[in-house]
Design an enzyme around this catalytic site. Structure first.
Site, PDB file in Angstrom:
ATOM      1  N   CYS A 183       0.824  -1.211   0.000  1.00 32.19           N
ATOM      2  CA  CYS A 183       0.000   0.000   0.000  1.00 32.19           C
ATOM      3  C   CYS A 183       0.859   1.262   0.000  1.00 32.19           C
ATOM      4  O   CYS A 183       1.924   1.306   0.605  1.00 32.19           O
ATOM      5  CB  CYS A 183      -0.875   0.031   1.236  1.00 32.19           C
ATOM      6  SG  CYS A 183      -1.874  -1.428   1.410  1.00 32.19           S
ATOM      7  N   HIS A 232      17.984 -36.951  -6.720  1.00 27.99           N
ATOM      8  CA  HIS A 232      17.486 -37.287  -5.373  1.00 27.99           C
ATOM      9  C   HIS A 232      15.982 -37.020  -5.263  1.00 27.99           C
ATOM     10  O   HIS A 232      15.455 -36.879  -4.174  1.00 27.99           O
ATOM     11  CB  HIS A 232      18.259 -36.508  -4.319  1.00 27.99           C
ATOM     12  CG  HIS A 232      19.712 -36.866  -4.316  1.00 27.99           C
ATOM     13  ND1 HIS A 232      20.178 -38.072  -3.849  1.00 27.99           N
ATOM     14  CD2 HIS A 232      20.797 -36.198  -4.775  1.00 27.99           C
ATOM     15  CE1 HIS A 232      21.489 -38.132  -3.997  1.00 27.99           C
ATOM     16  NE2 HIS A 232      21.887 -36.996  -4.570  1.00 27.99           N
ATOM     17  N   LYS A 244      12.242 -15.343 -11.114  1.00 22.14           N
ATOM     18  CA  LYS A 244      11.903 -14.316 -12.111  1.00 22.14           C
ATOM     19  C   LYS A 244      10.816 -14.828 -13.058  1.00 22.14           C
ATOM     20  O   LYS A 244       9.873 -14.119 -13.357  1.00 22.14           O
ATOM     21  CB  LYS A 244      13.122 -13.921 -12.961  1.00 22.14           C
ATOM     22  CG  LYS A 244      14.184 -13.023 -12.377  1.00 22.14           C
ATOM     23  CD  LYS A 244      13.797 -11.612 -12.121  1.00 22.14           C
ATOM     24  CE  LYS A 244      13.172 -11.464 -10.765  1.00 22.14           C
ATOM     25  NZ  LYS A 244      14.031 -11.118  -9.671  1.00 22.14           N
ATOM     26  N   ASN A 248      -1.460   1.566   5.707  1.00 20.87           N
ATOM     27  CA  ASN A 248      -0.539   0.585   5.136  1.00 20.87           C
ATOM     28  C   ASN A 248      -0.104  -0.318   6.278  1.00 20.87           C
ATOM     29  O   ASN A 248       0.335   0.177   7.313  1.00 20.87           O
ATOM     30  CB  ASN A 248       0.674   1.326   4.531  1.00 20.87           C
ATOM     31  CG  ASN A 248       1.779   0.385   4.086  1.00 20.87           C
ATOM     32  OD1 ASN A 248       1.561  -0.819   3.970  1.00 20.87           O
ATOM     33  ND2 ASN A 248       2.948   0.940   3.852  1.00 20.87           N
ATOM     34  N   GLY A 249      -0.230  -1.631   6.098  1.00 20.10           N
ATOM     35  CA  GLY A 249       0.179  -2.542   7.162  1.00 20.10           C
ATOM     36  C   GLY A 249      -0.975  -3.443   7.566  1.00 20.10           C
ATOM     37  O   GLY A 249      -1.958  -3.579   6.837  1.00 20.10           O
ATOM     38  N   TRP A 306      -2.861  -2.698  -1.609  1.00 18.53           N
ATOM     39  CA  TRP A 306      -2.458  -4.065  -1.936  1.00 18.53           C
ATOM     40  C   TRP A 306      -3.205  -4.946  -0.934  1.00 18.53           C
ATOM     41  O   TRP A 306      -2.930  -4.915   0.269  1.00 18.53           O
ATOM     42  CB  TRP A 306      -0.942  -4.208  -1.780  1.00 18.53           C
ATOM     43  CG  TRP A 306      -0.414  -5.531  -2.230  1.00 18.53           C
ATOM     44  CD1 TRP A 306      -0.093  -5.890  -3.504  1.00 18.53           C
ATOM     45  CD2 TRP A 306      -0.146  -6.681  -1.428  1.00 18.53           C
ATOM     46  NE1 TRP A 306       0.355  -7.179  -3.540  1.00 18.53           N
ATOM     47  CE2 TRP A 306       0.341  -7.689  -2.280  1.00 18.53           C
ATOM     48  CE3 TRP A 306      -0.265  -6.959  -0.062  1.00 18.53           C
ATOM     49  CZ2 TRP A 306       0.702  -8.948  -1.820  1.00 18.53           C
ATOM     50  CZ3 TRP A 306       0.093  -8.218   0.399  1.00 18.53           C
ATOM     51  CH2 TRP A 306       0.577  -9.193  -0.473  1.00 18.53           C
ATOM     52  N   GLU A 344       7.467 -15.067 -11.285  1.00 21.46           N
ATOM     53  CA  GLU A 344       6.918 -13.759 -10.921  1.00 21.46           C
ATOM     54  C   GLU A 344       6.230 -13.075 -12.088  1.00 21.46           C
ATOM     55  O   GLU A 344       5.163 -12.508 -11.934  1.00 21.46           O
ATOM     56  CB  GLU A 344       8.041 -12.828 -10.434  1.00 21.46           C
ATOM     57  CG  GLU A 344       8.492 -13.075  -9.027  1.00 21.46           C
ATOM     58  CD  GLU A 344       9.464 -12.007  -8.549  1.00 21.46           C
ATOM     59  OE1 GLU A 344      10.527 -11.849  -9.176  1.00 21.46           O
ATOM     60  OE2 GLU A 344       9.161 -11.318  -7.566  1.00 21.46           O
ATOM     61  N   GLU A 348      17.163 -17.841  -8.710  1.00 19.69           N
ATOM     62  CA  GLU A 348      16.720 -16.506  -9.098  1.00 19.69           C
ATOM     63  C   GLU A 348      16.029 -16.545 -10.466  1.00 19.69           C
ATOM     64  O   GLU A 348      15.004 -15.890 -10.674  1.00 19.69           O
ATOM     65  CB  GLU A 348      17.939 -15.552  -9.120  1.00 19.69           C
ATOM     66  CG  GLU A 348      17.687 -14.170  -9.682  1.00 19.69           C
ATOM     67  CD  GLU A 348      16.700 -13.326  -8.882  1.00 19.69           C
ATOM     68  OE1 GLU A 348      16.219 -13.779  -7.823  1.00 19.69           O
ATOM     69  OE2 GLU A 348      16.393 -12.224  -9.356  1.00 19.69           O
ATOM     70  N   LYS A 382       6.255  -4.265  -4.712  1.00 19.74           N
ATOM     71  CA  LYS A 382       7.683  -3.972  -4.777  1.00 19.74           C
ATOM     72  C   LYS A 382       8.298  -3.936  -3.391  1.00 19.74           C
ATOM     73  O   LYS A 382       9.420  -4.367  -3.173  1.00 19.74           O
ATOM     74  CB  LYS A 382       7.869  -2.627  -5.491  1.00 19.74           C
ATOM     75  CG  LYS A 382       9.315  -2.223  -5.698  1.00 19.74           C
ATOM     76  CD  LYS A 382       9.937  -3.022  -6.811  1.00 19.74           C
ATOM     77  CE  LYS A 382      11.409  -2.786  -6.996  1.00 19.74           C
ATOM     78  NZ  LYS A 382      12.048  -3.914  -7.684  1.00 19.74           N
ATOM     79  N   ARG A 405       5.002   0.300  -6.114  1.00 21.83           N
ATOM     80  CA  ARG A 405       4.980  -0.589  -4.948  1.00 21.83           C
ATOM     81  C   ARG A 405       4.060  -1.791  -5.148  1.00 21.83           C
ATOM     82  O   ARG A 405       4.159  -2.762  -4.418  1.00 21.83           O
ATOM     83  CB  ARG A 405       4.528   0.197  -3.703  1.00 21.83           C
ATOM     84  CG  ARG A 405       5.474   1.307  -3.326  1.00 21.83           C
ATOM     85  CD  ARG A 405       4.807   2.277  -2.373  1.00 21.83           C
ATOM     86  NE  ARG A 405       4.685   1.748  -1.047  1.00 21.83           N
ATOM     87  CZ  ARG A 405       5.590   1.882  -0.087  1.00 21.83           C
ATOM     88  NH1 ARG A 405       6.701   2.544  -0.339  1.00 21.83           N
ATOM     89  NH2 ARG A 405       5.394   1.375   1.099  1.00 21.83           N
TER      90      ARG A 405
HETATM   91  O1  M6R Z   1      13.264  -4.969  -1.034  1.00 23.65           O
HETATM   92  P1  M6R Z   1      13.807  -6.340  -0.711  1.00 23.65           P
HETATM   93  O2  M6R Z   1      15.026  -6.658  -1.485  1.00 23.65           O
HETATM   94  O3  M6R Z   1      13.975  -6.568   0.743  1.00 23.65           O
HETATM   95  O4  M6R Z   1      12.670  -7.332  -1.216  1.00 23.65           O
HETATM   96  C1  M6R Z   1      12.779  -8.706  -1.021  1.00 23.65           C
HETATM   97  C2  M6R Z   1      11.828  -9.436  -1.916  1.00 23.65           C
HETATM   98  O5  M6R Z   1      10.521  -9.069  -1.648  1.00 23.65           O
HETATM   99  C3  M6R Z   1      12.117  -9.178  -3.406  1.00 23.65           C
HETATM  100  O6  M6R Z   1      13.425  -9.520  -3.740  1.00 23.65           O
HETATM  101  C4  M6R Z   1      11.147  -9.976  -4.276  1.00 23.65           C
HETATM  102  O7  M6R Z   1      11.410 -11.338  -4.179  1.00 23.65           O
HETATM  103  C5  M6R Z   1      11.200  -9.458  -5.702  1.00 23.65           C
HETATM  104  N1  M6R Z   1       9.868  -9.423  -6.245  1.00 23.65           N
HETATM  105  C6  M6R Z   1      12.074 -10.257  -6.578  1.00 23.65           C
HETATM  106  O8  M6R Z   1      11.944  -9.967  -7.925  1.00 23.65           O
END
Ligand code: M6R
Length: 607
Positions: free
Chosen positions: A2, A503, A484, A98-99, A74, A487, A480, A602, A27
């Site tokens: 948010c 395994h 990606k 927010n929260g 959000w 996501e 990673e 974000k 965000r």
């Molecule tokens: O702002 P931060 O690096 O602490 O965020 C951590 C994760 O939320 C962030 O890396 C998330 O996994 C991203 N969406 C990755 O693309």
């Protein structure tokens, strides 16, 4: 997550509330709304979906008023509907939040017993009704807020306006970020300073437990109260932030722009850490890495966690120091054994991730040395940690982290070599540091021609599942790559250390599940090749990312992407750019919302 904005002014605020919200869009959100006070009435406009829907609504039904609050939501409690969108309000008070209010159900039950009728499923609405009840009982707005805050559990930031006090705006911070923006003839609240940048760069970062009461009387004035409700002076900083809207600079998405910026951002980050002439570390931290009992603990979430996993290989290999890596969400609750010899390193793009921040505070409370590696300069983590190093990736707008991730790798690698120098654990440090300075060029080479990634993306956009494998530092890069892909393309992807395949995960292999192998011709190449062969034999389409021009696999569907020649140190940077491109082009061909993928935020400021 948010985003909050608040403006107390002498001029109309609605348009600027929207403008501020557009600067918080990055965000992640799924509905938005604003409220102002005009002719002694609180009026709200709210809309599901993107900010454009709210803008369209305001075109049809303008919103006058010189004090107002705005919000991008959000969804946590209650689906992303119009009814659950913020602001939430009674006739007397309107709130954006927010929260999470963790004890909202208990509070809600009590309010319902008192005859309060709830209009939304949100936790936020309890805050509105609690303040409203106190106002009805004759309390002043600040006392009503104070009493309400004392009943709330959880982490939150709030902005509040009052019908009977159209000359007043209040903000409260507990666990979620909130800044106060100061001008002679206006005052502002925002989830970050960037949201307020076009109007003021005079910023006060509210501290944990702070409440700010802003008033327009003869002039504009504010008072900050600390957790004990004592008036307190907080430092006001003069920032120098870009005021223009973030631009895609001709790229189709922020993510693509940010992938392509990496050669430059890596160079900026490396040059801030390594002396170009002498090839020595420029890291200047009052932390002693040389002690016999020193232990490195890397703590982070998401991509930042994968950057940390990569760094474990470097700390152990180069600095020969015990290094443990933790997910912040686990670390904070599992009673970790900590000592004052532990150097706890918190890695975060935003510097606001609530789990990482909580883990940092835990480590501090146990007397550990805390170091934050953060991309956002004035973030909660840079302020909370004993020391910090900035990744110089610049603002990252795409929700999927790209250039911030590679900049984290850059800092962590240089830090491991810095620790190695202090520990005298290797004698080729300057060779390694010099090698790092060449990395930006190698990354630029990966991005010189992206047509193969584009073709591969088209192929992958038709799949349901993808397996990634890698060894050594390329195992976290495989993780990673899978993250990606999940996501932004919503394709199910898993990553394994290549040696782990047999395994269990090899049971997943069939002709519909492509394997993406990260296989530079390094010390483990033969072993990884055997693993690839084992999967190929079982009919899976094989995609190999390698620097070996001769590598081939005999199977039904084989693709190879030849990447620049790498070393064990440079490989992870090269292969990171490659897996980012694979995810990007796959999502592009699937037609998903690359920059703001569904359900993601974000900056993850709730647990
Ligand atoms: O702002 P931060 O690096 O602490 O965020 C951590 C994760 O939320 C962030 O890396 C998330 O996994 C991203 N969406 C990755 O693309």
């Amino acid at each position: 997550m948010c985003g909050i904005i608040g403006i107390l002014s002498n001029t109309l605020v609605a348009e600027r509330l929207i403008d501020g919200l557009s600067r918080l869009e990055y965000r992640g959100y799924d509905s938005a709304g604003v409220a102002t006070i005009y002719e002694n009435t609180i009026t709200k406009r709210r809309a599901e979906g993107k900010l454009q829907s709210l803008k369209d609504l305001l075109q049809q039904k303008p919103l006058p008023g010189t004090v107002g609050i705005g919000h991008t939501r959000w969804a946590t409690h209650g689906s992303p509907t119009h009814q659950n969108a913020h602001p939430h309000a009674t006739d007397r008070v309107a709130v954006v939040h927010n929260g999470i209010i963790e004890n909202y159900q208990l509070l809600k039950d009590g309010l319902i017993k008192d005859g309060v009728i709830f209009k939304s499923e949100t936790d936020t609405e309890v805050v509105v009704h609690l303040i409203d009840q106190a106002l009805q009982a004759g309390k002043s707005p600040d006392i009503a807020v104070k009493e309400t805050l004392s009943k709330l559990h959880g982490a939150f930031a709030l902005a509040i306006i009052f019908k009977e006090h159209s000359d007043m705006l209040m903000g409260a911070r507990r666990g979620s970020p909130l800044v106060l923006g100061i001008c002679d003839d206006e005052l502002f609240l925002g989830s970050d300073a960037w949201a307020l940048a076009p109007w003021t760069q005079k910023i006060c970062y509210l501290e944990e437990g702070d409440v700010v009461v802003m008033k327009r009387d003869n002039g504009f004035a504010y008072t900050i109260f600390n957790e004990a409700w004592q008036p307190i002076n907080r430092l006001v900083k003069h920032l120098n932030l870009a005021t223009g809207a973030a631009s895609k600079g001709g790229y189709s998405h922020f993510m693509l722009k940010e992938i392509f910026e990496q050669s430059q951002t890596l160079s900026d980050t490396f040059l801030s850490l390594i002396d170009e002439e002498t090839h020595t570390s420029r890291i200047n931290l009052p932390i002693d890495f040389s002690g016999e009992h020193v232990r490195i603990r890397l703590i982070a979430c998401g991509s930042s966690y994968y950057a940390s996993l990569t760094a474990k290989y470097w700390f152990e290999k180069y600095a020969q120091v015990l290094c443990e890596v933790d997910l912040a969400s686990e670390f904070r609750y599992r009673d970790p054994v900590l000592s004052k010899h532990d150097i706890c390193v918190f890695v975060s793009q935003s510097g606001e991730t609530s789990d990482t921040l909580a883990a940092l505070n835990l480590a501090k409370s146990k007397g550990c040395i805390t170091l934050a590696i953060v991309n956002v300069p004035e973030s909660s983590m840079t302020r909370a940690a004993d020391h910090h190093i900035l990744t110089l990736a610049g603002p990252e707008i795409g929700v999927a982290s790209t250039k911030a991730f590679s900049a984290q790798l850059a800092v962590l690698c240089a830090l491991a070599l810095h620790a190695a120098a202090q520990r005298k654990s290797m004698d080729t440090i300057s060779t390694h540091l010099r090698e790092l300075l060449h990395v930006p060029k190698l990354v630029a080479q990966v991005l010189q021609d992206v047509s193969l990634f584009d073709e591969l993306g088209l192929r992958l956009s038709q799949t349901r599942d993808v397996l990634f494998i890698g060894r050594g530092t390329n195992y976290p890069i495989a993780l990673e790559g899978a993250l990606k892909l999940k996501e932004i393309s919503y394709i199910h992807a898993e990553a394994y250390a290549a040696g782990e395949l047999k395994h269990g995960p090899i049971a997943l292999v069939d002709k519909l599940t492509p394997l993406i192998a990260i296989a530079p011709n390094d010390g483990w190449f033969e072993k990884t090749s055997s693993n690839i062969q084992e999967v190929a034999t079982r009919g899976a389409p094989i995609i190999v990312l390698t620097d070996d021009p001769m590598f081939t696999v005999n199977c039904l569907e084989f693709r190879k992407i030849l990447l620049p020649k790498s070393t064990p140190l440079s490989a992870c940077f090269i292969y990171t750019a490659a897996v980012q491109c694979i995810a990007y082009y796959t999502a592009l061909h699937k037609g998903t919302d690359v920059d703001q993928p569904r359900n993601l935020a974000k900056s993850v400021t709730v647990e």
